[in-house]
Scaffold this motif. Structure first.
Motif, PDB file in Angstrom:
ATOM      1  N   VAL A   1      79.249  67.104  42.581  1.00 13.55           N
ATOM      2  CA  VAL A   1      78.033  67.632  43.196  1.00 13.55           C
ATOM      3  C   VAL A   1      77.241  66.455  43.739  1.00 13.55           C
ATOM      4  CG1 VAL A   1      75.942  68.992  42.859  1.00 13.55           C
ATOM      5  CG2 VAL A   1      78.003  69.530  41.537  1.00 13.55           C
TER       6      VAL A   1
ATOM      7  N   ASP B   1      73.163  68.999  47.643  1.00 13.31           N
ATOM      8  CA  ASP B   1      73.488  70.417  47.759  1.00 13.31           C
ATOM      9  C   ASP B   1      74.909  70.632  48.295  1.00 13.31           C
ATOM     10  OD1 ASP B   1      73.181  69.615  50.374  1.00 13.31           O
ATOM     11  OD2 ASP B   1      72.104  71.426  51.004  1.00 13.31           O
ATOM     12  N   THR B   2      75.771  69.631  48.131  1.00  6.73           N
ATOM     13  CA  THR B   2      77.139  69.725  48.639  1.00  6.73           C
ATOM     14  C   THR B   2      78.137  69.498  47.510  1.00  6.73           C
ATOM     15  OG1 THR B   2      76.400  68.878  50.783  1.00  6.73           O
ATOM     16  CG2 THR B   2      78.762  68.843  50.350  1.00  6.73           C
TER      17      THR B   2
ATOM     18  N   ILE C   1      84.007  79.635  43.487  1.00  3.76           N
ATOM     19  CA  ILE C   1      82.548  79.789  43.527  1.00  3.76           C
ATOM     20  C   ILE C   1      82.207  81.252  43.775  1.00  3.76           C
ATOM     21  CG2 ILE C   1      82.301  79.340  46.018  1.00  3.76           C
ATOM     22  CD1 ILE C   1      79.791  77.654  45.245  1.00  3.76           C
TER      23      ILE C   1
ATOM     24  N   LYS D   1      81.985  72.029  50.350  1.00  7.33           N
ATOM     25  CA  LYS D   1      81.217  73.280  50.420  1.00  7.33           C
ATOM     26  C   LYS D   1      79.725  72.961  50.313  1.00  7.33           C
ATOM     27  CE  LYS D   1      82.200  76.868  50.688  1.00  7.33           C
ATOM     28  NZ  LYS D   1      82.204  77.777  51.882  1.00  7.33           N
ATOM     29  N   LYS D   2      78.980  73.336  51.348  1.00 10.03           N
ATOM     30  CA  LYS D   2      77.526  73.173  51.309  1.00 10.03           C
ATOM     31  C   LYS D   2      76.925  74.396  50.625  1.00 10.03           C
ATOM     32  CE  LYS D   2      73.634  71.929  54.289  1.00 10.03           C
ATOM     33  NZ  LYS D   2      72.641  72.893  53.877  1.00 10.03           N
ATOM     34  N   LEU D   3      76.126  74.162  49.614  1.00 12.42           N
ATOM     35  CA  LEU D   3      75.551  75.255  48.839  1.00 12.42           C
ATOM     36  C   LEU D   3      74.427  75.938  49.607  1.00 12.42           C
ATOM     37  CD1 LEU D   3      75.373  73.602  45.297  1.00 12.42           C
ATOM     38  CD2 LEU D   3      77.057  75.255  46.133  1.00 12.42           C
ATOM     39  N   THR D   4      74.313  77.248  49.377  1.00 13.32           N
ATOM     40  CA  THR D   4      73.209  78.044  49.914  1.00 13.32           C
ATOM     41  C   THR D   4      72.637  78.874  48.766  1.00 13.32           C
ATOM     42  OG1 THR D   4      74.465  80.057  50.424  1.00 13.32           O
ATOM     43  CG2 THR D   4      74.554  78.259  52.052  1.00 13.32           C
TER      44      THR D   4
ATOM     45  N   HIS E   1      74.998  81.172  46.747  1.00 18.11           N
ATOM     46  CA  HIS E   1      75.979  80.677  45.793  1.00 18.11           C
ATOM     47  C   HIS E   1      75.365  80.712  44.393  1.00 18.11           C
ATOM     48  CE1 HIS E   1      77.686  78.572  49.485  1.00 18.11           C
ATOM     49  NE2 HIS E   1      78.634  79.401  49.070  1.00 18.11           N
TER      50      HIS E   1
ATOM     51  N   ILE F   1      74.108  77.886  39.258  1.00 17.80           N
ATOM     52  CA  ILE F   1      73.257  77.215  40.234  1.00 17.80           C
ATOM     53  C   ILE F   1      71.927  77.963  40.255  1.00 17.80           C
ATOM     54  CG2 ILE F   1      73.031  76.543  42.651  1.00 17.80           C
ATOM     55  CD1 ILE F   1      76.203  76.921  42.728  1.00 17.80           C
TER      56      ILE F   1
ATOM     57  N   THR G   1      67.532  73.543  51.075  1.00 16.58           N
ATOM     58  CA  THR G   1      68.823  73.155  51.634  1.00 16.58           C
ATOM     59  C   THR G   1      68.747  72.741  53.094  1.00 16.58           C
ATOM     60  OG1 THR G   1      69.342  75.421  52.294  1.00 16.58           O
ATOM     61  CG2 THR G   1      70.011  74.749  50.100  1.00 16.58           C
TER      62      THR G   1
END
Length: 415
Positions: free
Chosen positions: A158, A161-162, A175, A275-278, A281, A342, A350
């Protein structure tokens, strides 16, 4: 930096303990169970969210070898390099006579090489590739006999945020994505086995024979080279064999160690996805194939989503996996799972980081604004049941995952 090693003689979760008894947990086997009912959290201050994580590892049940060691290992390290925005989660599934030593060795060496790599923040993909290659080389030159022993590795790094997910072998990361009223599973890794046509073709070019045990023994036609997919296949899986030998018989196409299998294309080069988190997720799961052998990614996500406390989810998933192993195979594999929730990620948090340009072996991201990084103490969680501690690069290529927003990297040319 603090380390925690723990062993206990029972699963502490009351919700799963009775169920585990029903499915063959007798006293002598219970002594070998390793579990910690631990729930911890760590913040990611650059994007103002929290990771809440737990874990569980369980020694397999082998009727013919009741004292067999758990060959799984895992590592959780937070605030790598003193950076509060970088955290590492990894599961290592050993195999072969010295599998526990191999997974233990790789667990320690890989995370240390990442921690000491000055390019980790700027180029996590290159740091991953370098760490895997160096760790594999050191394993080959260590006192451990890795000629027919080794380990898989599934790791999630981690960085803000990626997520950077590096995979070697057939363990898995997945995920959970909120999609309206549904929660769907999205694989962050792709199992590297001969079921994958690209991996099948790669090892064939390196001289591997790909056959199931039934084909090797002449029960089934060895000329049939199509096995469908892992979900539909109900027999012995396709395995890798030397051109003129009845070994090594690996059911995976990438691993660390396995010196003999390297000669027929089994490599330690990871496939790395980003993977960029949003805010959609919700959590991710990192687990050995002891979990995913009989449970789909969607089933694991569904079971995790049912529980408010991820410790209960770990216990329930482990129990279900254990039960299915006994019902279908009359034994169980070693089982290890990490669940990371998360919490508190918002759209505004983000917006400062986006994925921009991708090249083979590298990833570039643009940032707006700066974050002060304070040197803080790293925290490790290690789990292990152990008490002790050929150049095939030309055969490599990359297969892209089908998930949108996911890119796969390798040191070799991209396919």
């Amino acid at each position: 930096m603090g380390c925690v090693h723990g062993k206990c003689c029972c699963v502490e979760s009351s919700s799963s303990d009775g169920g585990l008894r029903k499915h063959g947990f007798h006293h002598s086997h219970r002594k070998n169970i390793l579990a910690q009912r631990v729930l911890k959290n760590v913040s990611v201050p650059s994007h103002n969210f929290v990771l809440e994580y737990t874990f569980l590892t369980l020694r397999g049940y082998y009727p013919d070898s009741l004292d067999k060691q758990n060959q799984d290992n895992f590592c959780i390290r937070t605030q790598m390099q003193g950076n509060p925005d970088i955290h590492f989660f990894g599961v290592f599934d050993g195999h072969g006579q010295f599998g526990s030593q191999c997974s233990n060795f790789v667990r320690d060496r890989l995370v240390e090489k990442l921690s000491n790599d000055p390019t980790l923040v700027e180029d996590p993909v290159q740091a991953y590739n370098s760490a895997f290659a160096a760790t594999n080389h050191e394993l080959h030159t260590s006192d451990i006999d890795d000629s027919m022993s080794g380990t898989t590795a599934i790791t999630v790094l981690v960085v803000g945020d990626t997520l950077y997910v590096a995979n070697v072998g057939d363990s898995r990361a997945v995920i959970a994505v909120k999609d309206g009223d549904r929660i769907t599973a999205e694989d962050l890794s792709s199992d590297q086995t001969p079921f994958r046509r690209d991996e099948y073709e790669r090892v064939k070019l390196c001289g591997a024979r790909v056959l199931s045990v039934d084909q090797v023994e002449g029960i089934k036609d060895p000329n049939i080279q199509h096995w469908g997919n892992e979900e539909s296949w109900d027999g012995d899986p396709p395995r890798l064999w030397l051109p003129h030998g009845m070994y090594p018989g690996t059911a995976f196409t990438r691993s660390l160690g396995d010196r003999l299998a390297e000669t027929i294309g089994v490599v330690a080069t990871p496939e790395v996805s980003i993977k960029k988190l949003t805010p959609n997720h919700l959590f991710f799961v990192v687990a050995s194939d002891g979990i995913f052998e009989f449970l789909s990614s969607q089933t694991v996500v569904d079971m995790t989503a049912r529980y408010t406390d991820p410790r209960d989810a770990c216990a329930a998933i482990t129990e279900e996996s254990y039960k299915l192993w006994l019902e279908l195979v009359n034994r169980t594999d070693d089982i290890t799972i990490i669940i990371v929730q998360i919490k508190g990620l918002s759209n505004s948090s983000t917006s400062g980081v986006e994925l921009s340009e991708v090249n083979a072996g590298t990833a570039t991201r643009t940032t707006t604004g700066t974050t002060d990084i304070s040197a803080t103490t790293e925290f490790d969680v290690y789990h292990s049941m152990t008490n002790s501690f050929s150049d095939s690069q030309s055969c490599q290529h990359v297969a892209s995952l089908s998930s949108p927003g996911t890119v796969v990297y390798s040191q070799s040319s991209q396919r």
